[in-house]
Write a protein that holds these residues in place. Sequence first.
Motif, short mmCIF file in Angstrom:
data_model
loop_
_atom_site.label_atom_id
_atom_site.label_comp_id
_atom_site.label_asym_id
_atom_site.label_seq_id
_atom_site.Cartn_x
_atom_site.Cartn_y
_atom_site.Cartn_z
N LEU A 129 -9.63 5.49 1.81
CA LEU A 129 -8.85 6.70 1.55
C LEU A 129 -9.68 7.72 0.77
O LEU A 129 -9.61 8.92 1.05
CB LEU A 129 -7.56 6.36 0.79
CG LEU A 129 -6.47 5.70 1.62
CD1 LEU A 129 -5.36 5.14 0.73
CD2 LEU A 129 -5.88 6.69 2.63
N ALA A 130 -10.46 7.25 -0.18
CA ALA A 130 -11.32 8.15 -0.96
C ALA A 130 -12.39 8.79 -0.09
O ALA A 130 -12.72 9.96 -0.28
CB ALA A 130 -11.96 7.39 -2.12
N LEU A 134 -9.05 -0.44 1.15
CA LEU A 134 -8.15 0.67 1.51
C LEU A 134 -8.37 1.85 0.58
O LEU A 134 -8.48 3.00 1.04
CB LEU A 134 -6.69 0.21 1.50
CG LEU A 134 -5.68 1.31 1.84
CD1 LEU A 134 -5.89 1.84 3.25
CD2 LEU A 134 -4.26 0.79 1.66
N ASP A 135 -8.43 1.58 -0.72
CA ASP A 135 -8.66 2.67 -1.68
C ASP A 135 -9.98 3.38 -1.40
O ASP A 135 -10.06 4.61 -1.43
CB ASP A 135 -8.63 2.14 -3.11
CG ASP A 135 -7.24 1.69 -3.56
OD1 ASP A 135 -6.25 1.95 -2.83
OD2 ASP A 135 -7.15 1.07 -4.63
N ALA A 136 -11.03 2.60 -1.08
CA ALA A 136 -12.34 3.19 -0.78
C ALA A 136 -12.27 4.04 0.50
O ALA A 136 -12.79 5.15 0.54
CB ALA A 136 -13.39 2.10 -0.63
N ALA A 156 0.83 -1.21 0.00
CA ALA A 156 0.00 0.00 0.00
C ALA A 156 0.87 1.26 0.00
O ALA A 156 0.55 2.24 -0.68
CB ALA A 156 -0.94 0.00 1.20
N GLU A 165 -6.84 -4.14 -0.92
CA GLU A 165 -6.55 -3.01 -1.82
C GLU A 165 -7.82 -2.22 -2.13
O GLU A 165 -7.82 -0.98 -2.07
CB GLU A 165 -5.88 -3.51 -3.10
CG GLU A 165 -4.48 -4.04 -2.86
CD GLU A 165 -3.86 -4.70 -4.08
OE1 GLU A 165 -4.52 -4.77 -5.15
OE2 GLU A 165 -2.70 -5.14 -3.97
N VAL A 166 -8.91 -2.92 -2.44
CA VAL A 166 -10.18 -2.25 -2.76
C VAL A 166 -10.70 -1.48 -1.55
O VAL A 166 -11.09 -0.31 -1.65
CB VAL A 166 -11.23 -3.28 -3.25
CG1 VAL A 166 -12.62 -2.67 -3.32
CG2 VAL A 166 -10.82 -3.84 -4.61
N ARG A 225 1.99 1.68 -3.54
CA ARG A 225 0.88 2.10 -4.41
C ARG A 225 0.42 3.52 -4.12
O ARG A 225 -0.11 4.19 -5.00
CB ARG A 225 -0.32 1.16 -4.26
CG ARG A 225 -0.15 -0.19 -4.90
CD ARG A 225 -1.41 -1.07 -4.90
NE ARG A 225 -2.24 -1.02 -3.72
CZ ARG A 225 -3.45 -0.45 -3.65
NH1 ARG A 225 -3.97 0.13 -4.69
NH2 ARG A 225 -4.14 -0.47 -2.53
N HIS A 226 0.61 3.97 -2.87
CA HIS A 226 0.15 5.30 -2.45
C HIS A 226 1.31 6.09 -1.84
O HIS A 226 1.33 6.31 -0.62
CB HIS A 226 -0.99 5.17 -1.42
CG HIS A 226 -2.23 4.57 -1.97
ND1 HIS A 226 -3.10 5.28 -2.76
CD2 HIS A 226 -2.75 3.32 -1.83
CE1 HIS A 226 -4.12 4.49 -3.09
NE2 HIS A 226 -3.92 3.30 -2.55
#
Length: 184
Positions: A135-136, A131-133, A26, A128-129, A29-30
Amino acid sequence: MSALVLVLAGTDHHPFDRMVAWADDAAVRHPEVHVVVQHGASRPPVVAEGKDFLGHDQLAGLLEAASVVVCHGGPGLITEAREAGHVPLCVPRDPALGEHVDAHQQRFAAMVGRVGVVREVLDRATFEVQLDAALAEGAHRGVGLATVHELRDSARAKVAAELDELLAVVRPQPRTRRRSHAGR
């Protein structure tokens, strides 16, 4: 100010290298996100900032500052994260991978995940899905303290109701003692 992802492996003596590796991925990726991993007995992260253990005040400060919290499936850390206003991404330790002695974290995470206390995460793709959600969404930043307490109280009520339901299923019924009529 960049987002902070706080990843908490806890203090159990079993390594939890799987979650540390996901946190490191992560961080790659970020790169705009500060990822802090409390890794305990696990190998330290390579990319993310690693801390073997955290004192309670340090943990509380990081929970307050975090945009997203990721934790194992123990009730203590889940409660701490909820008290700070987070719905944590919960990665329960897997005994089949040598991460714990039994599957109690998996059972607990599934139960509290069903009622929305945590976001249960069982594999890397879901991590990943989710975490991305998170963070958004910006997690709980900007939520007032009263709302945090309402969320906490609601989560407590949900967990209590689920536990009551589970206990009702396994609670043995009281036995009535039959009196013997012999000798009358």
